[in-house]
Design a protein around this motif. Structure first.
Motif, mmCIF file in Angstrom:
data_model
loop_
_atom_site.group_PDB
_atom_site.id
_atom_site.type_symbol
_atom_site.label_atom_id
_atom_site.label_comp_id
_atom_site.label_asym_id
_atom_site.label_seq_id
_atom_site.Cartn_x
_atom_site.Cartn_y
_atom_site.Cartn_z
ATOM 1 N N LEU A 29 0.807 -1.117 -0.009
ATOM 2 C CA LEU A 29 -0.110 0.066 -0.048
ATOM 3 C C LEU A 29 0.813 1.046 0.187
ATOM 4 C CD1 LEU A 29 -2.869 -1.195 2.699
ATOM 5 C CD2 LEU A 29 -3.042 -0.670 0.014
ATOM 6 N N ALA A 30 1.972 1.097 0.971
ATOM 7 C CA ALA A 30 3.086 2.247 0.919
ATOM 8 C C ALA A 30 3.653 2.559 -0.548
ATOM 9 C CB ALA A 30 3.897 2.283 1.942
ATOM 10 N N LEU A 31 4.240 1.467 -1.204
ATOM 11 C CA LEU A 31 4.529 1.617 -2.460
ATOM 12 C C LEU A 31 3.432 2.182 -3.478
ATOM 13 C CD1 LEU A 31 6.317 -1.858 -2.724
ATOM 14 C CD2 LEU A 31 7.293 0.394 -2.291
ATOM 15 N N PHE A 32 2.164 1.465 -3.595
ATOM 16 C CA PHE A 32 1.170 2.350 -4.471
ATOM 17 C C PHE A 32 1.138 3.728 -4.096
ATOM 18 C CE2 PHE A 32 -1.189 -2.156 -3.941
ATOM 19 C CZ PHE A 32 -0.398 -2.723 -4.778
ATOM 20 N N ASP A 33 1.228 4.236 -3.096
ATOM 21 C CA ASP A 33 1.153 5.584 -2.741
ATOM 22 C C ASP A 33 2.322 6.238 -3.090
ATOM 23 O OD1 ASP A 33 -0.594 7.453 -1.609
ATOM 24 O OD2 ASP A 33 0.359 7.487 0.280
ATOM 25 N N GLY A 34 3.409 5.957 -3.501
ATOM 26 C CA GLY A 34 4.549 6.633 -3.908
ATOM 27 C C GLY A 34 5.874 6.424 -2.973
ATOM 28 N N SER A 35 5.571 5.657 -1.705
ATOM 29 C CA SER A 35 6.693 5.495 -0.879
ATOM 30 C C SER A 35 7.702 4.646 -1.531
ATOM 31 C CB SER A 35 6.240 5.069 0.338
ATOM 32 O OG SER A 35 5.448 5.853 1.063
ATOM 33 N N THR A 36 8.818 4.245 -0.912
ATOM 34 C CA THR A 36 10.164 3.318 -1.257
ATOM 35 C C THR A 36 10.058 2.273 -0.403
ATOM 36 O OG1 THR A 36 11.730 4.358 -0.359
ATOM 37 C CG2 THR A 36 11.431 5.233 -2.473
ATOM 38 N N TRP A 37 10.527 0.845 -0.592
ATOM 39 C CA TRP A 37 10.507 0.126 0.479
ATOM 40 C C TRP A 37 11.379 0.425 1.628
ATOM 41 C CZ3 TRP A 37 15.389 -1.828 2.092
ATOM 42 C CH2 TRP A 37 16.243 -1.940 1.224
ATOM 43 N N GLN A 38 12.296 1.394 1.456
ATOM 44 C CA GLN A 38 13.188 2.009 2.585
ATOM 45 C C GLN A 38 12.590 3.078 3.401
ATOM 46 O OE1 GLN A 38 13.946 2.176 -0.730
ATOM 47 N NE2 GLN A 38 16.204 1.635 -1.262
ATOM 48 N N ASN A 39 11.507 3.770 2.927
ATOM 49 C CA ASN A 39 10.860 4.694 3.858
ATOM 50 C C ASN A 39 9.391 4.389 3.974
ATOM 51 O OD1 ASN A 39 9.469 5.612 1.437
ATOM 52 N ND2 ASN A 39 10.891 7.489 1.491
ATOM 53 N N HIS A 40 8.903 3.355 3.553
ATOM 54 C CA HIS A 40 7.520 2.887 3.679
ATOM 55 C C HIS A 40 6.956 3.268 5.081
ATOM 56 C CE1 HIS A 40 8.977 -1.130 5.086
ATOM 57 N NE2 HIS A 40 7.480 -1.248 5.318
ATOM 58 N N ARG A 41 7.599 3.010 6.061
ATOM 59 C CA ARG A 41 7.009 2.986 7.301
ATOM 60 C C ARG A 41 6.737 4.471 7.875
ATOM 61 N NH1 ARG A 41 6.439 -1.167 10.615
ATOM 62 N NH2 ARG A 41 6.816 -3.266 9.827
ATOM 63 N N GLU A 42 7.285 5.335 7.009
ATOM 64 C CA GLU A 42 7.040 6.712 7.348
ATOM 65 C C GLU A 42 6.039 7.344 6.724
ATOM 66 O OE1 GLU A 42 10.756 8.738 6.274
ATOM 67 O OE2 GLU A 42 11.913 7.135 6.977
ATOM 68 N N ASN A 43 5.333 6.526 5.835
ATOM 69 C CA ASN A 43 3.880 7.020 5.169
ATOM 70 C C ASN A 43 2.766 7.297 5.972
ATOM 71 O OD1 ASN A 43 1.404 7.261 3.471
ATOM 72 N ND2 ASN A 43 2.625 6.473 1.820
ATOM 73 N N PRO A 44 2.163 8.463 6.290
ATOM 74 C CA PRO A 44 1.324 8.538 7.291
ATOM 75 C C PRO A 44 -0.142 8.010 6.921
ATOM 76 C CG PRO A 44 1.799 10.643 6.147
ATOM 77 C CD PRO A 44 2.683 9.630 5.709
ATOM 78 N N ARG A 45 -0.463 7.818 5.600
ATOM 79 C CA ARG A 45 -1.627 7.518 5.174
ATOM 80 C C ARG A 45 -1.624 5.856 5.437
ATOM 81 N NH1 ARG A 45 -3.177 8.612 -0.510
ATOM 82 N NH2 ARG A 45 -5.189 8.055 0.179
ATOM 83 N N VAL A 46 -0.721 5.078 5.425
ATOM 84 C CA VAL A 46 -0.749 3.695 5.562
ATOM 85 C C VAL A 46 -0.272 3.195 7.177
ATOM 86 C CG1 VAL A 46 0.105 1.553 4.846
ATOM 87 C CG2 VAL A 46 0.031 3.514 3.212
ATOM 88 N N THR A 47 -1.201 2.958 7.921
ATOM 89 C CA THR A 47 -1.070 2.374 9.262
ATOM 90 C C THR A 47 -1.033 0.823 9.322
ATOM 91 O OG1 THR A 47 -3.428 2.487 9.569
ATOM 92 C CG2 THR A 47 -2.115 4.613 9.974
ATOM 93 N N ARG A 48 -0.693 0.575 10.744
ATOM 94 C CA ARG A 48 -0.821 -1.020 10.704
ATOM 95 C C ARG A 48 -2.233 -1.375 10.543
ATOM 96 N NH1 ARG A 48 -1.922 -4.973 14.690
ATOM 97 N NH2 ARG A 48 -0.412 -6.559 15.026
ATOM 98 N N LEU A 49 -1.941 -2.662 9.559
ATOM 99 C CA LEU A 49 -3.578 -3.206 9.359
ATOM 100 C C LEU A 49 -4.028 -4.175 10.349
ATOM 101 C CD1 LEU A 49 -2.358 -3.551 5.630
ATOM 102 C CD2 LEU A 49 -3.764 -1.861 6.524
ATOM 103 N N ALA A 50 -5.377 -4.079 10.586
ATOM 104 C CA ALA A 50 -6.050 -4.733 11.400
ATOM 105 C C ALA A 50 -6.646 -6.134 10.526
ATOM 106 C CB ALA A 50 -7.306 -4.170 12.101
ATOM 107 N N ASN A 51 -6.698 -7.235 11.536
ATOM 108 C CA ASN A 51 -7.076 -8.562 10.716
ATOM 109 C C ASN A 51 -8.425 -8.463 10.018
ATOM 110 O OD1 ASN A 51 -5.611 -9.877 13.532
ATOM 111 N ND2 ASN A 51 -5.206 -10.773 11.521
#
Length: 219
Positions: free
Chosen positions: A161-183
């Motif tokens: 989801l972060a990659l789709f939103d323009g993040s890289t794998w290196q910085n994907h956890r900094e993307n504020p739009r993509v949070t930890r996903l619930a089951n």
């Protein structure tokens, strides 16, 4: 339009190892009653979506979740190894509470660019990104239009989801739009590619929606 697809990404239902606080990765454990019920609620919520196909990882918790969502509907259902969860190697089956004290585990959660998976001999985020995006690209090559269900896993979907939103794998956890996903949360992504384009674009419409699971606790 050359291609116009809408992906419905769902994280698998809650499992025994989720309940016990154990790291799963490509290890596996069965869905608990809450996970089954969550998958069935997701299926009911998506009952009016005309899916042209459904995909899951080859791990049983994802396959079972997809089957509960599909129910009695005649939807072609495929499995793809590229949708498997992040491989955590020797950490799989260990208590997450214990792993949090491990320096490399802390690096995995906070500094993905430099996580090398040396002590656990699992996958780096770069390796995960390559194989997960390859799986999505292969699905895109098969379908030209319509809705596609994809059931996968927490780390894999978070990264995608972060990659789709323009993040890289290196910085994907900094993307504020993509949070930890619930089951059994739902994330909706549009893919569009014009006739004269060699590559299309992804547009995040919904991330980590749990409104259909309001009666369930999420950890």
């Amino acid at each position: 339009m050359k291609k116009q697809l809408t992906f419905y990404f769902v994280r698998h239902g809650r499992t025994v190892w989720n309940e016990q606080g154990l790291l799963q990765g490509q290890g596996d454990s069965p869905l608990i009653a809450e996970g089954i019920e969550g998958a069935m609620k997701t299926g009911k919520h998506l009952a009016n979506i005309p899916f042209v196909a459904a995909y899951s990882s080859v791990l049983k918790r994802a396959m079972d979740t997809a089957e509960y969502i599909i129910g009695e509907r005649n939807i072609p259902f495929f499995q793809h190894k590229g949708l498997n969860e992040h491989s955590f190697g020797s950490w799989e089956g260990a208590l997450v509470s214990h792993l949090r004290q491990n320096e490399e585990y802390q690096q995995m959660t906070k500094d993905p660019a430099n996580f090398q998976a040396k002590s656990n001999r699992g996958e780096t985020f770069g390796e995960l990104a390559k194989r997960a995006m390859k799986a999505i690209d292969e699905i895109i090559q098969i379908h030209h239009s319509g809705n596609i269900l994809v059931v996968s896993h927490g780390h894999t979907l978070h990264l995608l989801l972060a990659l789709f939103d323009g993040s890289t794998w290196q910085n994907h956890r900094e993307n504020p739009r993509v949070t930890r996903l619930a089951n059994t949360s739902i994330s909706i992504v549009r893919y569009e590619q014009a006739e004269n384009e060699s590559a299309g674009r992804f547009v995040l419409e919904t991330v980590n929606s749990t409104a259909h699971l309001s009666c369930f606790r999420q950890k």
